[in-house]
Write an enzyme that holds these catalytic residues in place. Sequence first.
Site, PDB file in Angstrom:
ATOM      1  N   HIS A  66       8.837   1.241  -5.874  1.00 38.16           N
ATOM      2  CA  HIS A  66       9.005   3.668  -6.172  1.00 38.16           C
ATOM      3  C   HIS A  66       9.881   3.100  -7.913  1.00 38.16           C
ATOM      4  O   HIS A  66       9.270   3.932  -8.775  1.00 38.16           O
ATOM      5  CB  HIS A  66       9.363   3.968  -6.073  1.00 38.16           C
ATOM      6  CG  HIS A  66      10.103   5.740  -6.267  1.00 38.16           C
ATOM      7  ND1 HIS A  66      11.355   5.514  -6.497  1.00 38.16           N
ATOM      8  CD2 HIS A  66       9.187   6.654  -6.918  1.00 38.16           C
ATOM      9  CE1 HIS A  66      11.143   6.644  -6.358  1.00 38.16           C
ATOM     10  NE2 HIS A  66      10.158   7.504  -6.813  1.00 38.16           N
ATOM     11  N   GLU A  69       6.824   2.314 -10.627  1.00 36.88           N
ATOM     12  CA  GLU A  69       6.068   2.680 -11.249  1.00 36.88           C
ATOM     13  C   GLU A  69       6.984   4.154 -12.391  1.00 36.88           C
ATOM     14  O   GLU A  69       6.414   4.659 -13.259  1.00 36.88           O
ATOM     15  CB  GLU A  69       5.747   3.828  -9.765  1.00 36.88           C
ATOM     16  CG  GLU A  69       5.595   4.939  -9.823  1.00 36.88           C
ATOM     17  CD  GLU A  69       6.096   6.542  -9.406  1.00 36.88           C
ATOM     18  OE1 GLU A  69       6.046   7.556  -9.485  1.00 36.88           O
ATOM     19  OE2 GLU A  69       6.366   6.208  -8.145  1.00 36.88           O
ATOM     20  N   HIS A  70       8.649   4.790 -11.656  1.00 41.25           N
ATOM     21  CA  HIS A  70       9.209   5.172 -12.934  1.00 41.25           C
ATOM     22  C   HIS A  70       9.317   4.633 -13.980  1.00 41.25           C
ATOM     23  O   HIS A  70       9.077   5.404 -15.502  1.00 41.25           O
ATOM     24  CB  HIS A  70      10.485   4.901 -12.517  1.00 41.25           C
ATOM     25  CG  HIS A  70      10.661   6.829 -11.904  1.00 41.25           C
ATOM     26  ND1 HIS A  70      11.508   7.406 -11.676  1.00 41.25           N
ATOM     27  CD2 HIS A  70       9.835   6.600 -10.307  1.00 41.25           C
ATOM     28  CE1 HIS A  70      10.650   8.116 -11.007  1.00 41.25           C
ATOM     29  NE2 HIS A  70      10.713   7.798  -9.933  1.00 41.25           N
ATOM     30  N   GLU A 146      16.817  11.392  -6.762  1.00 38.76           N
ATOM     31  CA  GLU A 146      15.454  11.553  -6.371  1.00 38.76           C
ATOM     32  C   GLU A 146      15.656  10.952  -5.248  1.00 38.76           C
ATOM     33  O   GLU A 146      15.689  11.783  -4.247  1.00 38.76           O
ATOM     34  CB  GLU A 146      14.247  10.597  -6.891  1.00 38.76           C
ATOM     35  CG  GLU A 146      12.925  11.025  -5.801  1.00 38.76           C
ATOM     36  CD  GLU A 146      11.856  10.405  -6.962  1.00 38.76           C
ATOM     37  OE1 GLU A 146      10.906  10.175  -6.260  1.00 38.76           O
ATOM     38  OE2 GLU A 146      12.182   9.513  -8.041  1.00 38.76           O
TER      39      GLU A 146
END
Length: 435
Positions: A66, A69-70, A146
Amino acid sequence: MTSTTRPATDPTGPTEGLTGLVRRTVLPDGLRVVTEQMAGVRSASIGVWVNVGSADEDDVLHGCSHFLEHLLFKGTARRSALDISVALDEVGGEFNAFTAKEMTCFHARVLDVDLPLAVDVLGDMLTASLLEPADVDAERDVILDEIAMHDDDPDDVVHDLFAELAWGARTPLGRGIAGTVESIEALTRDQVERFYRTHYRPATTVVAVAGNVDHDAVVELVAAAFEGYGPGGAVEEPVSRLATGARVPVHAGRAHVERPFEQVNLVLGMEGLRRDHPDRFALGALTTALGGGTSSRLFQEVRERRGLAYSVYSFSSHHADSGLVGVGLGCLPERLDGALDVVRAELVKVAEGGLTEEELRRGRGQLRGGLVLGLEDSGSRMSRLGKAELVHERYLPVEEVLSRIESVDVHDVARVAAEVLRGEEILAVVGPGRA
């Protein structure tokens, strides 16, 4: 390169026109390109699907998929982070990404004439991201925010707790996708960069495109945009957690996480079916009829007749090496015991007696309608193509899926219900009070 044309199957009855021309090409480096040509649309959707997710991480790298991905949005040698955003915004495109337990996807939807731009931007991001140390540090704080936001959502928390109980907190499937505060704070730029070079390579990647597109033209665009894609240096081959073909065990368990929410959220479930199991269509019809809409048995019993909960639903999740099935609901704390009693009683009834013909008919109808209505835009078609190629390595035409759904009968459902719903119970509860 090898290329295969997969024409539509002969349509019959109400499914006429559902499947367009599906074609597949494997580039010399192993990158797979699959397209579906759709008549009567002016859009094109592209997704770059990478066969890596949170289930491929160990404890040290928890959250790395994740995080990466950012970071792939933060800039390349040719484009800054702002340039990447502006490129799609100025043509009215939609642009995003997501990380799941077993895959990561970067996707865009644009006008058909702007597809070359979308392919070029995505290719640039995946082949030439800089992963600058300053960007790693800045994005670390974004991901921590997040995680905090996720932790404030009771539905997210209860499903994470359910997975943790089922598979174990230290297992690939049992861990949350985003990582923990501790794991994200500890990740270094070198670890993320090595993860990138290990897992992002042609053989693990599928480019899926659907809409008003020409397959051969798409292949040329992808070949150019992804030239040089791969590790670019000495790096170990990724070791799949599925290499042994082992089945991940599911454990019974019960836990209550106290939170100052107004409602109690719970998930009650048991072991389900893996994603390639032949009974997955029967299980889909079962869970849909059980709790998939306002006419479902659980909705009628829990909400309409007794008023015990506002929201109640059933679900199944399928992975390569395991699966779960369950019921979720949210209710006031004082109604928790009553709601649980009703849900348990209905699961026992279905496990012992299956569904009625009428319930199954409604369940099949919901599955058919949801499938067909969900494929009316290029983005949905692209997602179906990408997932089929990445996880199944076989495209199942819509007409064949509809036929399999329609072939499910009450005997299939009764057999699957008896096998699955009698499994050992997993209960996750989040909210005030104690279970």
